[in-house]
Design an enzyme around this catalytic site. Structure first.
Site, PDB file in Angstrom:
ATOM      1  N   ASN A 210       0.866  -1.188   0.000  1.00  0.00           N
ATOM      2  CA  ASN A 210       0.000   0.000   0.000  1.00  0.00           C
ATOM      3  C   ASN A 210       0.898   1.231   0.000  1.00  0.00           C
ATOM      4  O   ASN A 210       2.121   1.120  -0.052  1.00  0.00           O
ATOM      5  CB  ASN A 210      -0.926  -0.026   1.223  1.00  0.00           C
ATOM      6  CG  ASN A 210      -0.128  -0.110   2.507  1.00  0.00           C
ATOM      7  OD1 ASN A 210       0.583   0.806   2.871  1.00  0.00           O
ATOM      8  ND2 ASN A 210      -0.208  -1.254   3.192  1.00  0.00           N
ATOM      9  N   ASP A 309      -3.982 -10.272  12.973  1.00  0.00           N
ATOM     10  CA  ASP A 309      -4.267  -8.869  13.302  1.00  0.00           C
ATOM     11  C   ASP A 309      -3.471  -8.490  14.557  1.00  0.00           C
ATOM     12  O   ASP A 309      -3.782  -8.964  15.658  1.00  0.00           O
ATOM     13  CB  ASP A 309      -5.773  -8.687  13.511  1.00  0.00           C
ATOM     14  CG  ASP A 309      -6.134  -7.215  13.572  1.00  0.00           C
ATOM     15  OD1 ASP A 309      -5.470  -6.465  14.321  1.00  0.00           O
ATOM     16  OD2 ASP A 309      -7.065  -6.812  12.855  1.00  0.00           O
ATOM     17  N   PHE A 326      -4.829   3.036  14.739  1.00  0.00           N
ATOM     18  CA  PHE A 326      -5.125   4.017  13.695  1.00  0.00           C
ATOM     19  C   PHE A 326      -6.125   3.363  12.751  1.00  0.00           C
ATOM     20  O   PHE A 326      -6.137   2.139  12.613  1.00  0.00           O
ATOM     21  CB  PHE A 326      -3.859   4.405  12.926  1.00  0.00           C
ATOM     22  CG  PHE A 326      -3.149   5.597  13.500  1.00  0.00           C
ATOM     23  CD1 PHE A 326      -2.573   5.534  14.758  1.00  0.00           C
ATOM     24  CD2 PHE A 326      -3.062   6.791  12.780  1.00  0.00           C
ATOM     25  CE1 PHE A 326      -1.923   6.637  15.294  1.00  0.00           C
ATOM     26  CE2 PHE A 326      -2.417   7.900  13.298  1.00  0.00           C
ATOM     27  CZ  PHE A 326      -1.846   7.821  14.563  1.00  0.00           C
ATOM     28  N   LYS A 344     -11.852  -4.147  17.693  1.00  0.00           N
ATOM     29  CA  LYS A 344     -10.445  -4.377  18.023  1.00  0.00           C
ATOM     30  C   LYS A 344     -10.132  -4.054  19.485  1.00  0.00           C
ATOM     31  O   LYS A 344      -9.007  -4.283  19.952  1.00  0.00           O
ATOM     32  CB  LYS A 344      -9.541  -3.571  17.088  1.00  0.00           C
ATOM     33  CG  LYS A 344      -9.727  -3.966  15.598  1.00  0.00           C
ATOM     34  CD  LYS A 344      -8.467  -3.782  14.791  1.00  0.00           C
ATOM     35  CE  LYS A 344      -8.685  -4.044  13.337  1.00  0.00           C
ATOM     36  NZ  LYS A 344      -7.434  -4.204  12.588  1.00  0.00           N
TER      37      LYS A 344
END
Ligand code: PMT
Length: 407
Positions: A210, A309, A326, A344
């Site tokens: 990315n 994760d 974030f 999360k």
């Protein structure tokens, strides 16, 4: 407001070939908003002109104790009277020796002796002079006295030799100065910070990634260090010079970032700030040979599998520690952020909308909304990433202190 706005800096330039680099330091500090009052030693003026220093600092530059600028003749007292910080850059072996001895035989050294605030010294000299036991003894003495140093770097020197003695990069001197002036609200804390992108390999030459550049993570890292925290920085492939003072763990893939982060988390971190743009998926199989293009292969289908994760795993093992995530969104940022925060289980979530101008990937600025686990939400105006990071440190310090009290 910028960090450097309304800060008064006194700069003493001493006489070495690196004196010309003081010009860049003055320009950088002034561009950031600081006022810079410059004083040069007589030998500095053999290398650089008074006029250059005066033009760049916007004020008269004195070098002679007995030719004062001030009406009462007390330049060595007035020079630093309102200074937040005194920087000596470049600092020669001679001025360092005089400082260590408490000598005051010219305007520079009398000014240093009369100053009671924080002092930052950036030495520059031939490597044998730097490594000479007399110089090292003087540096050790000054460090013991509370003077801060930004040590010289290795490289090719003006004399043609290679070695340690080059003036530290101006950006490092400015960072060190900022660190000195920042209250140590995170002292005693060890923070895990992730930054940058990950590369998920398809074959030996291609990867999925990315646009993260690591700028946001770097700003967070610098702000945490400046606030007195120890930092473990786990970062993907970026083109940035690593921040000074952090424990560095460069990685490539999400799995490596996960492994390094979990090791750090299990080794006594009191908080985590996860700014990395981690690849959510990786190719199910990595080809050992380059995938070839052929006439029969007009389309290529690839199976992906989910990566672990890091944020969710760390937050599940919080044990009273503080976890900040974030969220990079492209529209409906707040609703999606709220859902992400609940899923999360982090204490703070910093949302940036990648569709907003001047925000997100690669920019020096960011417009963020902060979600607190108390339900509070705050949207900050467009700020530099450095300023977002500094403001965030205040929030994190409050959270860490609350956790400490309740624990
Ligand atoms: O690096 P820059 O160019 O300065 O750009 C900054 C940034 C846009 C990358 C940064 O501000 C940012 O938004 N970082 C988070 C990017 C992201 O991956 O967001 P997300 O919504 O996909 O993930 C949410 C959170 O989970 C993040 O804290 C992320 O680090 C974490 N995560 C995600 C996936 C995963 N497998 N493990 C994780 O820990």
């Amino acid at each position: 407001m910028k960090f450097w706005a309304k800060k008064n800096i006194s700069l003493i330039v001493s006489g070495g070939i690196a004196a010309y680099r003081a010009c860049d330091l003055i320009r950088t500090l002034r561009r950031e908003g600081a006022d810079v009052a410059v004083l040069a030693t007589k030998s500095a003026l053999e290398f650089i002109t008074e006029l250059s220093l005066q033009a760049l600092s916007g004020a008269r530059v004195n070098s002679d104790l007995f030719t004062p600028i001030q009406a009462d003749g007390m330049d060595h007292i007035h020079q630093t009277k309102n200074s937040d910080l005194l920087i000596i850059a470049p600092a020669t072996a001679n001025i360092i020796a005089k400082m260590a001895m408490g000598l005051a035989d010219d305007l520079a050294t009398t000014t240093i002796l009369a100053y009671s605030g924080p002092i930052l010294v950036a030495p520059a000299m031939n490597s044998r002079m730097w490594l000479n036991s007399a110089t090292q003894r003087n540096v050790a003495q000054l460090k013991k006295d509370g003077v801060q140093f930004i040590d010289p770097q290795s490289g090719s020197l003006a004399c043609g030799e290679e070695g340690e003695g080059r003036l530290a990069p101006i950006a490092h001197i400015v960072d060190a100065a900022q660190a000195l002036l920042t209250p140590k609200i995170l002292k005693g804390h060890r923070l895990l910070i992730t930054a940058g992108p990950t590369h998920e390999a398809l074959d030996p030459v291609r990867f999925i990634s990315n646009h993260s550049t690591g700028k946001m993570g770097w700003s967070i890292c610098r702000a945490a260090l400046n606030a007195g925290a120890e930092v473990v920085l786990v970062y993907g492939p970026v083109n940035l010079e690593p921040p000074l003072g952090a424990e560095l763990h460069p990685v490539t893939s999400a799995q490596e970032m996960y492994d390094q982060s979990m090791t750090a988390w299990d080794k006594g971190c009191t908080g985590a700030i996860l700014t990395a743009a981690v690849g959510d998926y990786r190719p199910l199989t990595q080809q050992t040979d380059k995938i070839k293009k052929s006439q029969d292969n007009q389309q290529l289908t690839m199976e992906l599998t989910v990566n672990p994760d890091i944020l969710a795993t760390i937050a599940a093992k919080k044990d009273g520690r503080v976890v900040v995530g974030f969220a990079a969104e492209t529209g409906h940022a707040i609703e999606r952020g709220r859902e992400k925060m609940a899923r999360k289980n982090c204490d703070l979530l910093v949302i940036n909308d990648l569709l907003e101008a001047d925000s997100g990937f690669g920019t020096d600025t960011n417009r963020v909304t902060i979600l607190h686990n108390s339900g509070k939400e705050e949207t900050w105006p467009l700020l530099s990433k450095d300023m977002v990071a500094q403001k965030l440190m205040q929030n994190i310090a409050t959270l860490l202190n609350t956790v400490k009290k309740n624990g």
